[in-house]
Design an enzyme around this catalytic site. Structure first.
Site, PDB file in Angstrom:
ATOM      1  N   ARG A 161     -19.562  13.065   9.621  1.00 52.12           N
ATOM      2  CA  ARG A 161     -20.175  13.717   8.445  1.00 52.12           C
ATOM      3  C   ARG A 161     -20.295  12.713   7.293  1.00 52.12           C
ATOM      4  NH1 ARG A 161     -20.339  16.583  12.194  1.00 52.12           N
ATOM      5  NH2 ARG A 161     -19.629  18.725  12.381  1.00 52.12           N
ATOM      6  N   SER A 215     -19.619  25.680   6.950  1.00 50.24           N
ATOM      7  CA  SER A 215     -18.174  25.431   6.902  1.00 50.24           C
ATOM      8  C   SER A 215     -17.816  24.737   5.597  1.00 50.24           C
ATOM      9  CB  SER A 215     -17.750  24.553   8.070  1.00 50.24           C
ATOM     10  OG  SER A 215     -17.893  25.277   9.266  1.00 50.24           O
ATOM     11  N   GLU A 309     -16.115  19.785   3.150  1.00 53.39           N
ATOM     12  CA  GLU A 309     -17.346  19.243   3.741  1.00 53.39           C
ATOM     13  C   GLU A 309     -18.503  19.487   2.767  1.00 53.39           C
ATOM     14  OE1 GLU A 309     -17.813  20.089   7.916  1.00 53.39           O
ATOM     15  OE2 GLU A 309     -19.969  20.354   7.685  1.00 53.39           O
TER      16      GLU A 309
HETATM   17  C1  LIG Z   1     -25.005  28.650   8.211  1.00 49.86           C
HETATM   18  C2  LIG Z   1     -24.764  27.167   8.087  1.00 49.86           C
HETATM   19  C3  LIG Z   1     -24.314  26.456   9.194  1.00 49.86           C
HETATM   20  C4  LIG Z   1     -24.099  25.079   9.092  1.00 49.86           C
HETATM   21  N1  LIG Z   1     -23.693  24.393  10.195  1.00 49.86           N
HETATM   22  C5  LIG Z   1     -23.521  23.063  10.122  1.00 49.86           C
HETATM   23  C6  LIG Z   1     -23.135  22.329  11.292  1.00 49.86           C
HETATM   24  O1  LIG Z   1     -22.972  22.871  12.367  1.00 49.86           O
HETATM   25  N2  LIG Z   1     -22.975  20.987  11.161  1.00 49.86           N
HETATM   26  C7  LIG Z   1     -23.180  20.332   9.976  1.00 49.86           C
HETATM   27  O2  LIG Z   1     -23.032  19.115   9.929  1.00 49.86           O
HETATM   28  N3  LIG Z   1     -23.546  21.006   8.865  1.00 49.86           N
HETATM   29  C8  LIG Z   1     -23.723  22.348   8.913  1.00 49.86           C
HETATM   30  N4  LIG Z   1     -24.089  23.038   7.789  1.00 49.86           N
HETATM   31  C9  LIG Z   1     -24.232  22.342   6.513  1.00 49.86           C
HETATM   32  C10 LIG Z   1     -25.674  21.893   6.192  1.00 49.86           C
HETATM   33  O3  LIG Z   1     -26.604  22.668   6.858  1.00 49.86           O
HETATM   34  C11 LIG Z   1     -25.904  20.459   6.562  1.00 49.86           C
HETATM   35  O4  LIG Z   1     -24.974  19.650   5.947  1.00 49.86           O
HETATM   36  C12 LIG Z   1     -27.339  20.030   6.193  1.00 49.86           C
HETATM   37  O5  LIG Z   1     -27.602  18.843   6.902  1.00 49.86           O
HETATM   38  C13 LIG Z   1     -27.554  19.806   4.699  1.00 49.86           C
HETATM   39  O6  LIG Z   1     -28.937  19.597   4.498  1.00 49.86           O
HETATM   40  P1  LIG Z   1     -29.694  20.104   3.207  1.00 49.86           P
HETATM   41  O7  LIG Z   1     -31.105  19.646   3.315  1.00 49.86           O
HETATM   42  O8  LIG Z   1     -29.520  21.546   2.995  1.00 49.86           O
HETATM   43  O9  LIG Z   1     -28.961  19.269   2.079  1.00 49.86           O
HETATM   44  P2  LIG Z   1     -28.456  19.758   0.645  1.00 49.86           P
HETATM   45  O10 LIG Z   1     -27.429  20.799   0.805  1.00 49.86           O
HETATM   46  O11 LIG Z   1     -29.597  20.062  -0.247  1.00 49.86           O
HETATM   47  O12 LIG Z   1     -27.775  18.407   0.132  1.00 49.86           O
HETATM   48  C14 LIG Z   1     -26.678  17.856   0.793  1.00 49.86           C
HETATM   49  C15 LIG Z   1     -26.498  16.418   0.305  1.00 49.86           C
HETATM   50  O13 LIG Z   1     -27.563  15.626   0.808  1.00 49.86           O
HETATM   51  C16 LIG Z   1     -28.232  14.950  -0.250  1.00 49.86           C
HETATM   52  N5  LIG Z   1     -29.655  14.899   0.096  1.00 49.86           N
HETATM   53  C17 LIG Z   1     -30.450  15.919   0.489  1.00 49.86           C
HETATM   54  N6  LIG Z   1     -31.703  15.475   0.739  1.00 49.86           N
HETATM   55  C18 LIG Z   1     -31.684  14.137   0.495  1.00 49.86           C
HETATM   56  C19 LIG Z   1     -32.685  13.105   0.549  1.00 49.86           C
HETATM   57  N7  LIG Z   1     -33.944  13.334   0.923  1.00 49.86           N
HETATM   58  N8  LIG Z   1     -32.314  11.842   0.196  1.00 49.86           N
HETATM   59  C20 LIG Z   1     -31.032  11.574  -0.179  1.00 49.86           C
HETATM   60  N9  LIG Z   1     -30.062  12.504  -0.251  1.00 49.86           N
HETATM   61  C21 LIG Z   1     -30.383  13.759   0.076  1.00 49.86           C
HETATM   62  C22 LIG Z   1     -27.942  15.783  -1.495  1.00 49.86           C
HETATM   63  O14 LIG Z   1     -28.003  14.991  -2.663  1.00 49.86           O
HETATM   64  C23 LIG Z   1     -26.547  16.277  -1.228  1.00 49.86           C
HETATM   65  O15 LIG Z   1     -25.610  15.314  -1.630  1.00 49.86           O
HETATM   66  C24 LIG Z   1     -24.315  24.413   7.863  1.00 49.86           C
HETATM   67  C25 LIG Z   1     -24.771  25.143   6.751  1.00 49.86           C
HETATM   68  C26 LIG Z   1     -24.995  26.504   6.861  1.00 49.86           C
HETATM   69  C27 LIG Z   1     -25.503  27.260   5.680  1.00 49.86           C
END
Ligand SMILES: Cc1cc2nc3c(=O)[nH]c(=O)nc-3n(C[C@H](O)[C@H](O)[C@H](O)COP(=O)(O)OP(=O)(O)OC[C@H]3O[C@@H](n4cnc5c(N)ncnc54)[C@H](O)[C@@H]3O)c2cc1C
Length: 313
Positions: A161, A215, A309
């Protein structure tokens, strides 16, 4: 060029969070370059927003520029996929399976966008984003003049992660624009079947009916578990690979008797105790209270320090 006082709640999967004093959304590279330059000139801190699925945004909001890059689209080049960072993981996983390209099935049902997944090296079921990343293109604005950079998989310094974009020296100062995935030929029906299984698994086990951010805590690396628990048969029966041996944090929270405990509108999920759901207009403090409670109870019972996380904004 910036929008002012934009509610971040609507960009958060949690439906929690105050306003951004400055907001800019664009899929045009020149405009994004101008936006980061203007933010620098005005001494505004910059936060890059993806799909908002991993963020606990403070009710006080964000005093600075929230930048939402919107680079969309998937281009196939043989077994490679060139994908805009604002593309949803759902669209990417579906596209790969549909086109008979294997390697991303583990991500069936993973919410969020490609940029967020690369930055956090998202993973599940033993798979991780890093396993299929070939290159990542970014806009590096850590210098007065921003520049496009191409990172090989090795340069990304992926860990559990984790990546260079999350904890490297330029963390938070590089916009991920595009990722190139290297996949393998596969049978599209078999691939779709695996993707569907993962989606069903999530629907069955995760409290998806409520706003949530997945999580809250990382699972616990088995190597770091205190010795007396490492030989405990029940602990050993809970071991899973993620992608190395871990004790699921959900189990520790359950054993600490915290399932269903609430603070204001936030509840530690009965269905999956590593999720804290927003059941009724929860505030960011409601969630933080539960995070602190879980950390102190798990520390007291098991001597284990949990690590978040999710990201606090
Ligand atoms: C129901 C549910 C289940 C999940 N299951 C998992 C799982 O199984 N495994 C897992 O790893 N995660 C899981 N997650 C967490 C999440 O989905 C992941 O971490 C996802 O990859 C985050 O992506 P996001 O676009 O929503 O990022 P955001 O939440 O918008 O941002 C997360 C971070 O990434 C940065 N970021 C976003 N886009 C960019 C970009 N283009 N350039 C630079 N930085 C950027 C942001 O600044 C921030 O620091 C889950 C979440 C939910 C709601």
């Amino acid at each position: 060029m910036f929008q002012k006082n934009i509610p971040l709640k609507k960009y958060s999967n949690y439906r929690i969070g105050g306003n951004a004093t400055h907001f800019f959304e664009s899929g045009d590279l020149e405009s994004v370059i101008q936006a980061v330059a203007k933010a620098d000139a005005e001494k505004l801190p910059v936060f890059i927003l993806g799909g908002g699925t991993n963020l606990l945004i403070n009710d006080a909001g964000y005093a600075g520029l929230v930048l939402k890059p919107k680079f969309l689209g998937i281009k196939r080049e043989g077994d490679f996929l060139r994908v805009g960072s604002g593309t949803s993981m759902e669209e990417l996983v579906h596209y790969a399976a549909e086109n008979g390209l294997a390697g991303l099935e583990w991500a069936g049902g993973l919410p969020g966008e490609v940029g967020g997944a690369v930055r956090g090296n998202a993973g599940a079921f033993g798979g991780e984003i890093k396993d299929s990343i070939h290159e990542v293109f970014t806009l590096d604005f850590s210098h007065p003049v921003s520049k496009m950079t191409c990172h090989t998989n090795k340069d990304c310094n992926f860990g559990y992660r984790d990546s260079a974009f999350k904890s490297g020296t330029k963390a938070g100062r590089e916009v991920i624009l595009e990722a190139v995935f290297k996949l393998n030929p596969g049978n599209k029906y078999d691939l779709q079947k695996v993707v569907d299984e993962k989606i069903t698994w999530r629907k069955t086990r995760q409290p998806l009916d409520y706003p949530n951010i997945g999580s809250i805590f990382k699972n616990v690396d088995f190597k770091t578990v205190p010795k007396q628990w490492q030989t405990n048969p029940e602990f050993l029966s809970k071991l899973k690979t993620d992608p190395f041996p871990v004790i699921p944090t959900a189990y520790l929270i359950d054993q600490a008797g915290l399932k269903g405990v609430s603070s204001g509108g936030a509840i530690i999920s009965q269905k999956h105790p590593n999720f804290i759901v927003n059941s009724l207009h929860a505030s960011s403090d409601d969630v933080k209270n539960l995070i602190n409670l879980v950390k102190s109870e798990v520390k007291a019972k098991f001597g284990i320090t949990l690590e978040e996380e999710v990201i606090f904004v």
